[in-house]
Design a protein around this motif. Structure first.
Motif, PDB file in Angstrom:
ATOM      1  N   GLU A  96      71.989  35.140  77.317  1.00  0.00           N
ATOM      2  CA  GLU A  96      72.593  35.374  76.004  1.00  0.00           C
ATOM      3  C   GLU A  96      71.602  35.065  74.882  1.00  0.00           C
ATOM      4  O   GLU A  96      71.522  35.795  73.900  1.00  0.00           O
ATOM      5  N   GLU A  97      70.860  33.981  75.038  1.00  0.00           N
ATOM      6  CA  GLU A  97      69.873  33.601  74.032  1.00  0.00           C
ATOM      7  C   GLU A  97      68.751  34.627  73.969  1.00  0.00           C
ATOM      8  O   GLU A  97      68.290  35.001  72.897  1.00  0.00           O
ATOM      9  N   ASP A  99      68.969  37.784  74.710  1.00  0.00           N
ATOM     10  CA  ASP A  99      69.509  38.984  74.059  1.00  0.00           C
ATOM     11  C   ASP A  99      69.588  38.814  72.546  1.00  0.00           C
ATOM     12  O   ASP A  99      69.256  39.734  71.794  1.00  0.00           O
ATOM     13  N   ARG A 100      70.005  37.654  72.086  1.00  0.00           N
ATOM     14  CA  ARG A 100      70.061  37.392  70.636  1.00  0.00           C
ATOM     15  C   ARG A 100      68.663  37.449  70.025  1.00  0.00           C
ATOM     16  O   ARG A 100      68.461  38.047  68.976  1.00  0.00           O
ATOM     17  N   LEU A 101      67.709  36.814  70.700  1.00  0.00           N
ATOM     18  CA  LEU A 101      66.334  36.806  70.220  1.00  0.00           C
ATOM     19  C   LEU A 101      65.758  38.224  70.223  1.00  0.00           C
ATOM     20  O   LEU A 101      65.091  38.631  69.271  1.00  0.00           O
ATOM     21  N   ARG A 103      67.401  41.110  69.983  1.00  0.00           N
ATOM     22  CA  ARG A 103      68.016  41.897  68.896  1.00  0.00           C
ATOM     23  C   ARG A 103      67.424  41.507  67.551  1.00  0.00           C
ATOM     24  O   ARG A 103      67.174  42.367  66.704  1.00  0.00           O
ATOM     25  N   ALA A 104      67.179  40.228  67.344  1.00  0.00           N
ATOM     26  CA  ALA A 104      66.583  39.776  66.081  1.00  0.00           C
ATOM     27  C   ALA A 104      65.164  40.323  65.936  1.00  0.00           C
ATOM     28  O   ALA A 104      64.765  40.748  64.843  1.00  0.00           O
ATOM     29  N   GLU A 154      68.727  35.689  61.011  1.00  0.00           N
ATOM     30  CA  GLU A 154      69.556  36.503  61.913  1.00  0.00           C
ATOM     31  C   GLU A 154      70.208  35.644  63.005  1.00  0.00           C
ATOM     32  O   GLU A 154      71.348  35.849  63.369  1.00  0.00           O
ATOM     33  N   LEU A 155      69.470  34.638  63.456  1.00  0.00           N
ATOM     34  CA  LEU A 155      69.967  33.765  64.520  1.00  0.00           C
ATOM     35  C   LEU A 155      70.770  32.575  63.973  1.00  0.00           C
ATOM     36  O   LEU A 155      71.250  31.756  64.750  1.00  0.00           O
TER      37      LEU A 155
END
Length: 161
Positions: A96-97, A99-101, A103-104, A154-155
């Motif tokens: 999950e982390e 994926d967040r990184l 996308r950012a 963003e994060l």
């Protein structure tokens, strides 16, 4: 000084070029296309490229330039997708982390994303990035700083200092 054989050089350095292209482009297919294009242009000029001080840096710059050229063409005629598939999971980072990184990073403008990738993924210093991208070192520092700030925003990890 003996110049390296093209085939053995590609065998040794090809995976690193592919990783760089993958991080710049965002997917394996485009990364393979960029590297294939670069290597097909490098082969006929290999005796000249192998004779420069740092053939690795020269070809890395070719990858960055090819990515920028493809991105400019892409911007004019294709529509990006939201999900990028077929990505390896970095060790020690939760899915999950990651994926967040990811996308950012993908939300950054191309010049900032390139500077951030070269600084933190390729672990190049600012002067090397400036030489590779053809901009001044101060511009590289600005792009990295703005890129990291945008990713933190963003994060949701903005500094309160």
């Amino acid at each position: 000084m003996d110049e390296p054989d093209f085939d053995s050089w590609v065998a040794a350095k090809g995976p690193a070029l592919l990783r760089l292209a993958y991080v710049l482009t965002g997917n394996g297919t485009d990364a393979e296309d960029v590297v294939q294009d670069v290597l097909s242009r490098a082969l006929p000029r290999w005796s000249r490229i192998a004779g420069v001080d740092d053939p690795d840096a020269y070809v890395r710059r070719m990858v960055v330039n090819a990515h920028v050229s493809r991105w400019r063409k892409f911007r004019r005629r294709e529509v990006p997708v939201e999900t990028v598939h077929d990505r390896p999971v970095p060790a020690g980072v939760a899915s999950e982390e990651r994926d967040r990184l990811w996308r950012a990073c993908q939300a950054l403008p191309a010049d900032q994303r390139t500077a951030v990738v070269l600084r933190f993924y390729e672990d190049l210093d600012y002067a090397e990035i400036a030489a590779l991208t053809g901009v001044r070192e101060g511009s590289v520092r600005s792009r990295v700083s703005r890129g990291i700030a945008a990713m933190r925003h963003e994060l949701g990890e903005e500094d309160d200092a």
